[in-house]
Design a protein around this motif. Sequence first.
Motif, PDB file in Angstrom:
ATOM      1  N   TRP A 189       4.754  -5.467  -0.183  1.00 38.38           N
ATOM      2  CA  TRP A 189       6.105  -5.076  -0.589  1.00 38.38           C
ATOM      3  C   TRP A 189       6.368  -3.608  -0.268  1.00 38.38           C
ATOM      4  CZ3 TRP A 189      10.077  -7.982  -2.443  1.00 38.38           C
ATOM      5  CH2 TRP A 189       9.777  -9.313  -2.784  1.00 38.38           C
ATOM      6  N   MET A 190       5.331  -2.779  -0.402  1.00 43.12           N
ATOM      7  CA  MET A 190       5.517  -1.347  -0.096  1.00 43.12           C
ATOM      8  C   MET A 190       5.719  -1.113   1.396  1.00 43.12           C
ATOM      9  SD  MET A 190       2.461   0.128  -2.465  1.00 43.12           S
ATOM     10  CE  MET A 190       2.111  -0.652  -4.040  1.00 43.12           C
ATOM     11  N   ILE A 191       4.974  -1.838   2.231  1.00 40.93           N
ATOM     12  CA  ILE A 191       4.993  -1.588   3.671  1.00 40.93           C
ATOM     13  C   ILE A 191       6.257  -2.160   4.319  1.00 40.93           C
ATOM     14  CG2 ILE A 191       3.806  -2.114   5.844  1.00 40.93           C
ATOM     15  CD1 ILE A 191       2.482   0.038   4.157  1.00 40.93           C
ATOM     16  N   ILE A 192       6.750  -3.284   3.818  1.00 42.15           N
ATOM     17  CA  ILE A 192       7.852  -3.976   4.489  1.00 42.15           C
ATOM     18  C   ILE A 192       9.120  -3.129   4.506  1.00 42.15           C
ATOM     19  CG2 ILE A 192       8.768  -5.166   2.454  1.00 42.15           C
ATOM     20  CD1 ILE A 192       8.274  -6.902   5.788  1.00 42.15           C
ATOM     21  N   VAL A 193       9.315  -2.291   3.466  1.00 39.20           N
ATOM     22  CA  VAL A 193      10.562  -1.528   3.361  1.00 39.20           C
ATOM     23  C   VAL A 193      10.393  -0.091   3.832  1.00 39.20           C
ATOM     24  CG1 VAL A 193      10.273  -0.605   1.011  1.00 39.20           C
ATOM     25  CG2 VAL A 193      12.555  -1.306   1.803  1.00 39.20           C
ATOM     26  N   LEU A 202       7.858   4.667  -2.326  1.00 42.10           N
ATOM     27  CA  LEU A 202       7.314   5.537  -3.374  1.00 42.10           C
ATOM     28  C   LEU A 202       7.575   4.944  -4.759  1.00 42.10           C
ATOM     29  CD1 LEU A 202       8.415   9.035  -2.006  1.00 42.10           C
ATOM     30  CD2 LEU A 202       6.153   7.975  -1.872  1.00 42.10           C
ATOM     31  N   LEU A 203       8.763   4.381  -4.967  1.00 43.63           N
ATOM     32  CA  LEU A 203       9.082   3.758  -6.249  1.00 43.63           C
ATOM     33  C   LEU A 203       8.169   2.556  -6.510  1.00 43.63           C
ATOM     34  CD1 LEU A 203      10.953   3.620  -8.705  1.00 43.63           C
ATOM     35  CD2 LEU A 203      12.493   2.207  -7.355  1.00 43.63           C
ATOM     36  N   ALA A 204       7.936   1.740  -5.479  1.00 46.36           N
ATOM     37  CA  ALA A 204       7.050   0.584  -5.629  1.00 46.36           C
ATOM     38  C   ALA A 204       5.620   1.027  -5.930  1.00 46.36           C
ATOM     39  CB  ALA A 204       7.085  -0.274  -4.358  1.00 46.36           C
ATOM     40  N   VAL A 266      13.916  -3.778  -3.017  1.00 48.00           N
ATOM     41  CA  VAL A 266      13.406  -4.052  -1.663  1.00 48.00           C
ATOM     42  C   VAL A 266      14.182  -5.203  -1.029  1.00 48.00           C
ATOM     43  CG1 VAL A 266      11.428  -4.945  -0.371  1.00 48.00           C
ATOM     44  CG2 VAL A 266      11.100  -3.107  -2.017  1.00 48.00           C
ATOM     45  N   LEU A 267      14.399  -6.278  -1.780  1.00 45.51           N
ATOM     46  CA  LEU A 267      15.164  -7.410  -1.248  1.00 45.51           C
ATOM     47  C   LEU A 267      16.604  -6.991  -0.937  1.00 45.51           C
ATOM     48  CD1 LEU A 267      13.922 -10.319  -3.554  1.00 45.51           C
ATOM     49  CD2 LEU A 267      13.285  -9.868  -1.188  1.00 45.51           C
ATOM     50  N   GLN A 268      17.166  -6.145  -1.776  1.00 43.31           N
ATOM     51  CA  GLN A 268      18.533  -5.665  -1.533  1.00 43.31           C
ATOM     52  C   GLN A 268      18.578  -4.836  -0.246  1.00 43.31           C
ATOM     53  OE1 GLN A 268      19.910  -2.986  -4.553  1.00 43.31           O
ATOM     54  NE2 GLN A 268      22.067  -3.423  -4.159  1.00 43.31           N
ATOM     55  N   PRO A 338      15.833  -0.656 -17.437  1.00 41.31           N
ATOM     56  CA  PRO A 338      17.152  -0.058 -17.688  1.00 41.31           C
ATOM     57  C   PRO A 338      17.318   1.338 -17.085  1.00 41.31           C
ATOM     58  CG  PRO A 338      16.258  -1.020 -19.698  1.00 41.31           C
ATOM     59  CD  PRO A 338      15.157  -1.034 -18.690  1.00 41.31           C
ATOM     60  N   MET A 339      16.212   1.988 -16.727  1.00 41.46           N
ATOM     61  CA  MET A 339      16.282   3.331 -16.156  1.00 41.46           C
ATOM     62  C   MET A 339      16.453   3.305 -14.637  1.00 41.46           C
ATOM     63  SD  MET A 339      15.890   5.353 -18.745  1.00 41.46           S
ATOM     64  CE  MET A 339      15.402   6.900 -18.002  1.00 41.46           C
ATOM     65  N   THR A 340      16.658   2.124 -14.040  1.00 40.26           N
ATOM     66  CA  THR A 340      16.719   2.004 -12.580  1.00 40.26           C
ATOM     67  C   THR A 340      17.735   2.948 -11.939  1.00 40.26           C
ATOM     68  OG1 THR A 340      16.010  -0.297 -12.738  1.00 40.26           O
ATOM     69  CG2 THR A 340      17.018   0.390 -10.669  1.00 40.26           C
ATOM     70  N   PRO A 341      18.978   3.041 -12.414  1.00 41.25           N
ATOM     71  CA  PRO A 341      19.919   3.957 -11.749  1.00 41.25           C
ATOM     72  C   PRO A 341      19.454   5.409 -11.764  1.00 41.25           C
ATOM     73  CG  PRO A 341      21.084   2.434 -13.202  1.00 41.25           C
ATOM     74  CD  PRO A 341      19.631   2.268 -13.487  1.00 41.25           C
ATOM     75  N   THR A 342      18.896   5.849 -12.918  1.00 41.72           N
ATOM     76  CA  THR A 342      18.411   7.231 -13.008  1.00 41.72           C
ATOM     77  C   THR A 342      17.256   7.462 -12.062  1.00 41.72           C
ATOM     78  OG1 THR A 342      19.044   7.228 -15.333  1.00 41.72           O
ATOM     79  CG2 THR A 342      17.590   8.979 -14.613  1.00 41.72           C
ATOM     80  N   ILE A 343      16.329   6.508 -12.005  1.00 44.75           N
ATOM     81  CA  ILE A 343      15.167   6.645 -11.128  1.00 44.75           C
ATOM     82  C   ILE A 343      15.616   6.681  -9.666  1.00 44.75           C
ATOM     83  CG2 ILE A 343      13.046   5.513 -10.367  1.00 44.75           C
ATOM     84  CD1 ILE A 343      12.789   4.412 -13.229  1.00 44.75           C
TER      85      ILE A 343
END
Length: 348
Positions: A189-193, A202-204, A266-268, A338-343
């Motif tokens: 998942w890290m490498i594909i994106v 980095l987030l993954a 990643v899918l998005q 829930p912190m996704t937008p901030t991150i």
Amino acid sequence: MNPYVLMILLSSLGLGTTLTFASSHWLLAWMGLEINTLAIMPLMAQHHHPRAVEAATKYFLIQATAAAMILFASTTNAWLVGDWDMNNMSSPIASAMVIAALALKVGLAPMHFWMPEVMQGLDLLTGLILSTWQKLAPLALIIQVAQAVDPLLLTALGLMSTLIGGWSGLNQTQLRKILAYSSIAHMGWMIIVLQYAPQLTLLAVLTYIFMTSAAFLTLKVSSATKIGTLAIVWSKSPILTATTALVLLSLGGLPPLTGFMPKWLVLQELAKQGLPLTATIMALAALLSLYFYLRLCYAMTLTISPNANASTTPWRVQTTQASLPLAVSTMTALGLLPMTPTIMMLVT
């Protein structure tokens, strides 16, 4: 192990990774990787068990091979270009060789065969270091050279890692091997994106480190190394059993847990880049991984040991192990969605 020796080894691990992070010269990066490898070898073989010595030997041979490939590829590139700078990888042969060597170092498929066997021979804390800290330096190098590599190669590595990591973990009964295959799948998942949005890589990486740390520390507290042992963990600590099941579901990527965040993003991103087929395959491969996480949850929460004494004897045994790292990693692995937008604002 002597605490002074342990402090020196852990400091060397930090030094090796920091040296690789800070270097733009191939020889310095190679030196940091070698310091990392040499520092973890005594930790692997410290129990003097034949299985641990075998794992340490396999790891040393694999890492030495990968380091030699990196040195050869960087020398070839310097010969052709006249520069040792990482950002000047204009030779496609050298770039492909570097990516293959770094994939061997971190356990990307199809160079993943060593990782489950090595992980099985280690104790849980050394396995945690191998699954998390030891991947940081090679990943930093992959991120730096990714733009000079054929995108098809990175996509193939990512797809193969997620498929093989999910498929191979289905019939495993050893928890360390299951976590090794989980690591292989997450690396995919890290490498594909990486070629499209390095910040998502980095987030993954960060979410993977927190989730894997929570899983390993939980198994350490409960002294569980097989699926069968998980059936009596509830009698030692019911609350820990409940949080462990949630951590495993987070590793599988189920909402509303933290593990859903990197997979969703990643899918998005893959859909935005016009790769719906790749995104579909990745989502289906995630279901394979989710199956064996659900198997572990089933063993922990929905089964009991057939022997009544085995499940009642350890009822009020108090653990003497440190619980703060476990608590921090568990809460992070469960509650960051829930912190996704901030991150995303911080990493972009």
